[in-house]
Design a protein around this motif. Sequence first.
Motif, short mmCIF file in Angstrom:
data_model
loop_
_atom_site.label_atom_id
_atom_site.label_comp_id
_atom_site.label_asym_id
_atom_site.label_seq_id
_atom_site.Cartn_x
_atom_site.Cartn_y
_atom_site.Cartn_z
N SER A 171 -10.67 0.46 -8.20
CA SER A 171 -10.79 0.60 -9.65
C SER A 171 -11.45 1.93 -10.01
O SER A 171 -11.11 2.55 -11.02
CB SER A 171 -11.59 -0.57 -10.24
N TYR A 175 -10.34 4.86 -12.55
CA TYR A 175 -11.29 5.30 -13.56
C TYR A 175 -11.49 6.82 -13.50
O TYR A 175 -11.58 7.49 -14.53
CB TYR A 175 -12.62 4.59 -13.35
N HIS A 200 -18.12 1.17 -14.38
CA HIS A 200 -17.17 0.92 -15.47
C HIS A 200 -17.83 0.60 -16.80
O HIS A 200 -17.17 0.67 -17.85
CB HIS A 200 -16.22 -0.21 -15.07
N SER A 202 -18.47 -2.06 -18.37
CA SER A 202 -18.25 -3.43 -18.82
C SER A 202 -17.22 -4.09 -17.92
O SER A 202 -16.42 -3.42 -17.26
CB SER A 202 -17.76 -3.46 -20.27
N GLU A 204 -14.71 -5.80 -18.93
CA GLU A 204 -13.39 -5.56 -19.52
C GLU A 204 -12.81 -4.24 -19.02
O GLU A 204 -11.61 -4.15 -18.69
CB GLU A 204 -13.48 -5.54 -21.04
N ASN A 205 -13.64 -3.20 -18.94
CA ASN A 205 -13.17 -1.91 -18.43
C ASN A 205 -12.80 -2.00 -16.95
O ASN A 205 -11.83 -1.38 -16.50
CB ASN A 205 -14.25 -0.84 -18.61
N TYR A 206 -13.58 -2.79 -16.22
CA TYR A 206 -13.32 -2.98 -14.79
C TYR A 206 -11.95 -3.62 -14.58
O TYR A 206 -11.14 -3.14 -13.78
CB TYR A 206 -14.43 -3.85 -14.20
N ASP A 208 -9.48 -3.67 -16.67
CA ASP A 208 -8.42 -2.77 -17.15
C ASP A 208 -8.06 -1.73 -16.09
O ASP A 208 -6.88 -1.37 -15.95
CB ASP A 208 -8.87 -2.08 -18.44
N CYS A 209 -9.04 -1.24 -15.36
CA CYS A 209 -8.76 -0.29 -14.28
C CYS A 209 -7.98 -0.96 -13.16
O CYS A 209 -7.10 -0.33 -12.55
CB CYS A 209 -10.07 0.30 -13.74
#
Length: 269
Positions: A171, A175, A200, A202, A204-206, A208-209
């Motif tokens: 991830s 990123y 990341h 959050s 959610e960002n993790y 998404d990656c």
Amino acid sequence: MKKLCELYDIDSDVLIKDIKINSKEVEKNDLFICTMGVTADRHDFIDQAIENGASAIVVSKDISGKSVPIIKVSNTNEELSKLCQKFYDYPNKELKMIGVTGTDGKTSTATIIQTLIGKDNCGYIGTNGRSWKDKVCDDNPNTTPDETRLYKFLRDFKDDGCNFAVMEASSEAFYRKRLENLEYDISVYTNITSEHLNIHGSFENYIDCKKELFRRTKKDGFCILNSDDEYCDEIMSSCNGKVLTYGKNSDNDLQIVNFSVFPHKTLIT
């Protein structure tokens, strides 16, 4: 080696041996590209790169008065993957690309895939470095290498007769934009747990990656997902290729009927 004029529309026969983003690693006839790092602007290290032997510099700022050719592009970070692919003659398009992502199990899964295909036909890149045929190298400081190493590694695989490459796709690599412009024939999802949030920011960002691997899968490719993981449906929503699931339930494409774990092996039916 390539001539600079083969990489850019510039009247220069300067030879380029390799591409570097770390001025300390630059050697004679390397091209130094001034990417923007997390904490460093590599434009600040142009003089050091030239002292170490750089024969040309790629920049995104106005730079003049240097003893080597300067090529200006709009964004050096975006330029990096395009340049590396061109320099190494697009090895990713000659290989069947397999990416494995997940919080846990990337290394084991990628290694098993390489073993099943055969080391003579499949190269591996990941936490354990890289390996193919009878070769093992530990010249990969990251789970997923930066572009200057990645495309070199892929070219080595292809030139040595491999037709497949399996790599751990972290991830953090997505990123950091290390895998821009790279497509996959097969993508594999193991699981997701709450780790690496320091990078990341959050959860959610993790996630998404993680999804990015499946967005980058070719439409005629395959996305192989662990349906027993609670985030499988969310990952599935981003799949670009045909989805195949594996897990314990009978509605999976590949059902795990039984398994036994031993100190030196795992048996799966």
